[in-house]
Design a protein around this motif. Structure first.
Motif, PDB file in Angstrom:
ATOM      1  N   UNK A 180       0.844  -1.196   0.000  1.00  0.00           N
ATOM      2  CA  UNK A 180       0.000   0.000   0.000  1.00  0.00           C
ATOM      3  C   UNK A 180       0.876   1.242   0.000  1.00  0.00           C
ATOM      4  N   UNK A 181       0.274   2.343  -0.451  1.00  0.00           N
ATOM      5  CA  UNK A 181       0.970   3.630  -0.554  1.00  0.00           C
ATOM      6  C   UNK A 181       0.491   4.528   0.568  1.00  0.00           C
ATOM      7  N   UNK A 182       1.412   5.009   1.398  1.00  0.00           N
ATOM      8  CA  UNK A 182       1.070   5.920   2.483  1.00  0.00           C
ATOM      9  C   UNK A 182       1.144   7.363   1.984  1.00  0.00           C
ATOM     10  N   UNK A 183       0.240   8.191   2.483  1.00  0.00           N
ATOM     11  CA  UNK A 183       0.264   9.616   2.167  1.00  0.00           C
ATOM     12  C   UNK A 183       0.088  10.428   3.447  1.00  0.00           C
ATOM     13  N   UNK A 184       0.938  11.429   3.605  1.00  0.00           N
ATOM     14  CA  UNK A 184       0.812  12.384   4.705  1.00  0.00           C
ATOM     15  C   UNK A 184       0.656  13.759   4.072  1.00  0.00           C
ATOM     16  N   UNK A 185      -0.536  14.336   4.177  1.00  0.00           N
ATOM     17  CA  UNK A 185      -0.856  15.520   3.374  1.00  0.00           C
ATOM     18  C   UNK A 185      -0.807  16.813   4.174  1.00  0.00           C
ATOM     19  N   UNK A 186      -0.411  16.741   5.435  1.00  0.00           N
ATOM     20  CA  UNK A 186      -0.356  17.935   6.251  1.00  0.00           C
ATOM     21  C   UNK A 186       1.090  18.298   6.563  1.00  0.00           C
ATOM     22  N   UNK A 187       1.280  19.389   7.292  1.00  0.00           N
ATOM     23  CA  UNK A 187       2.580  19.847   7.771  1.00  0.00           C
ATOM     24  C   UNK A 187       2.306  20.992   8.732  1.00  0.00           C
ATOM     25  N   UNK A 188       3.241  21.244   9.636  1.00  0.00           N
ATOM     26  CA  UNK A 188       3.014  22.293  10.636  1.00  0.00           C
ATOM     27  C   UNK A 188       2.831  23.661   9.997  1.00  0.00           C
ATOM     28  N   UNK A 189       3.643  23.966   8.973  1.00  0.00           N
ATOM     29  CA  UNK A 189       3.502  25.256   8.284  1.00  0.00           C
ATOM     30  C   UNK A 189       2.553  25.105   7.107  1.00  0.00           C
ATOM     31  N   UNK A 190       1.696  26.079   6.938  1.00  0.00           N
ATOM     32  CA  UNK A 190       0.812  26.069   5.768  1.00  0.00           C
ATOM     33  C   UNK A 190       1.618  26.155   4.480  1.00  0.00           C
ATOM     34  N   UNK A 191       2.761  26.856   4.528  1.00  0.00           N
ATOM     35  CA  UNK A 191       3.575  27.017   3.318  1.00  0.00           C
ATOM     36  C   UNK A 191       4.305  25.730   2.916  1.00  0.00           C
ATOM     37  N   UNK A 192       4.234  24.695   3.750  1.00  0.00           N
ATOM     38  CA  UNK A 192       4.842  23.410   3.402  1.00  0.00           C
ATOM     39  C   UNK A 192       3.847  22.455   2.738  1.00  0.00           C
ATOM     40  N   UNK A 193       2.593  22.870   2.624  1.00  0.00           N
ATOM     41  CA  UNK A 193       1.545  21.939   2.210  1.00  0.00           C
ATOM     42  C   UNK A 193       1.266  22.024   0.712  1.00  0.00           C
ATOM     43  N   UNK A 194       1.477  20.920   0.024  1.00  0.00           N
ATOM     44  CA  UNK A 194       1.094  20.787  -1.384  1.00  0.00           C
ATOM     45  C   UNK A 194      -0.426  20.875  -1.458  1.00  0.00           C
ATOM     46  N   UNK A 195      -1.001  21.497  -2.497  1.00  0.00           N
ATOM     47  CA  UNK A 195      -2.454  21.703  -2.543  1.00  0.00           C
ATOM     48  C   UNK A 195      -3.239  20.393  -2.465  1.00  0.00           C
ATOM     49  N   UNK A 196      -4.382  20.399  -1.765  1.00  0.00           N
ATOM     50  CA  UNK A 196      -5.174  19.164  -1.619  1.00  0.00           C
ATOM     51  C   UNK A 196      -5.641  18.589  -2.950  1.00  0.00           C
TER      52      UNK A 196
END
Length: 347
Positions: A180-196
């Motif tokens: 399976x492929x794991x995904x972590x879509x968050x980060x502490x800084x908003x500027x680190x987050x790839x668009x949903x």
């Protein structure tokens, strides 16, 4: 002549990725002082991760706030440490080192908030950029430890953690032997987050092309980011966000075929347990805090201002360093990683 160091306090209270970065330094210190008992000072929220780090004899978990920190001083003084290693490098950590009463306190010469004044030994850091893992190892070397050919990330694979991870995957409808492929879509800084919507597009394409389940992971506070991605998806995915205690992440990520992630704590855990990583980097520098070790893929879009290390963005195209990375680039990188893992598994 044997070294008199019998009791060591390692101060690295946070955050998740930084704690992982400090693990090879702990391993090097254990080799340098094999007879020593090591206590790790950590914030309570990350204590369950330190519990599964090999080589930690005792843990000092501090609660939030000044009172929580100062409340640990009597027991730390009573421990009569021979050596205090401060890898955090802030006033509070330096003050805690001093308040232990230990006469041998080591930290970085360029640490912040005046903390170097509280050390008895200061370690110089080269001006050239270097990864946090290698920077922390400078402290171990200053104490006489040999630089390891391969830095060691020693997570203990406890039977109860294996059972918990398998139970969690089974409840989610995944066979324990499945890929399976794991995904972590968050980060502490908003500027680190790839668009949903980008994460959603990549997840859909991978789910359809690879016929592998997509499993979202993260802490309880990261549920909104996961839900935002899933709301854009056409295909079904498994959502474990908020259901994975920090101490279970090493055992769980060890079972993933690959992790797709922003610059985050789980990224460092995955790299530490040998799981291939595809990481999205925007304002931060992968040279300093990227997934450690060979074989990982870091994707970013070249703009003249990165890395800026900012938590806001003033560009005409906001977060172009991240939004410029396209879903098809992530899909290709993941397929490349999956191909590598198949080859290594069959060799």
């Amino acid at each position: 002549m044997t070294d008199p160091v019998r009791r060591i306090l390692l101060i690295k209270p946070s955050s998740l990725g930084d704690i992982v970065h400090a693990m090879p330094t702990l391993a090097a210190l254990r080799e340098r002082f094999p007879q020593a008992e090591v206590t790790w000072l950590v914030k309570r929220q990350w204590a369950s991760l330190v519990e599964v780090i090999g080589g930690v004899d005792r843990m000092c978990a501090v609660e939030r706030g000044l009172r929580g920190w100062l409340g640990q001083v009597p027991s730390l003084r009573a421990a009569r440490f021979d050596l205090v290693v401060d890898l955090q490098g802030l006033f509070r950590s330096g003050a805690m080192a001093w308040l232990t009463g230990c006469g041998r306190r080591i930290g970085f010469a360029n640490a912040r908030e005046g903390s170097p004044w509280l050390y008895t030994q200061r370690v110089a850091v080269p001006a050239a950029p270097m990864h946090a893992v290698d920077r922390y190892l400078l402290v171990a070397e200053a104490l006489g430890a040999a630089r390891p050919a391969e830095p060691r990330f020693d997570f203990v694979d406890r039977p109860e953690d294996r059972q918990a991870a398998e139970a969690l995957l089974t409840q989610a409808g995944l066979a324990t032997s499945s890929r399976w492929i794991a995904m972590n879509v968050s980060a502490r800084w908003e500027t680190k987050r790839w668009p949903p919507q980008h994460f959603a597009e990549a997840a859909d394409r991978l789910s359809e092309a690879q016929a592998l389940p997509i499993v979202f992971m993260g802490g309880p506070t990261e549920r909104p980011e996961t839900h935002a991605v899933m709301a854009h998806m056409r295909t079904k995915a498994v959502d474990l966000t908020g259901r994975t205690p920090v101490g279970l992440l090493p055992g769980l990520l060890r079972r993933a075929a690959v992790l797709v992630t922003n610059d985050s704590g789980p990224m460092h855990i995955a790299a530490a347990v040998g799981t291939p990583v595809v990481a999205l980097f925007g304002p931060t520098d992968p040279v300093k805090t990227g997934p450690y070790g060979p074989g990982h893929v870091v994707l970013s879009h070249a703009v003249e201002c990165r890395p800026c290390f900012r938590r806001d963005c003033s560009r005409a195209v906001a977060l172009e360093c991240l939004t410029g990375v396209q879903p098809e680039q992530v899909v290709r990188a993941v397929q490349q990683q999956l191909g590598r893992s198949r080859k290594s598994g069959s060799s």
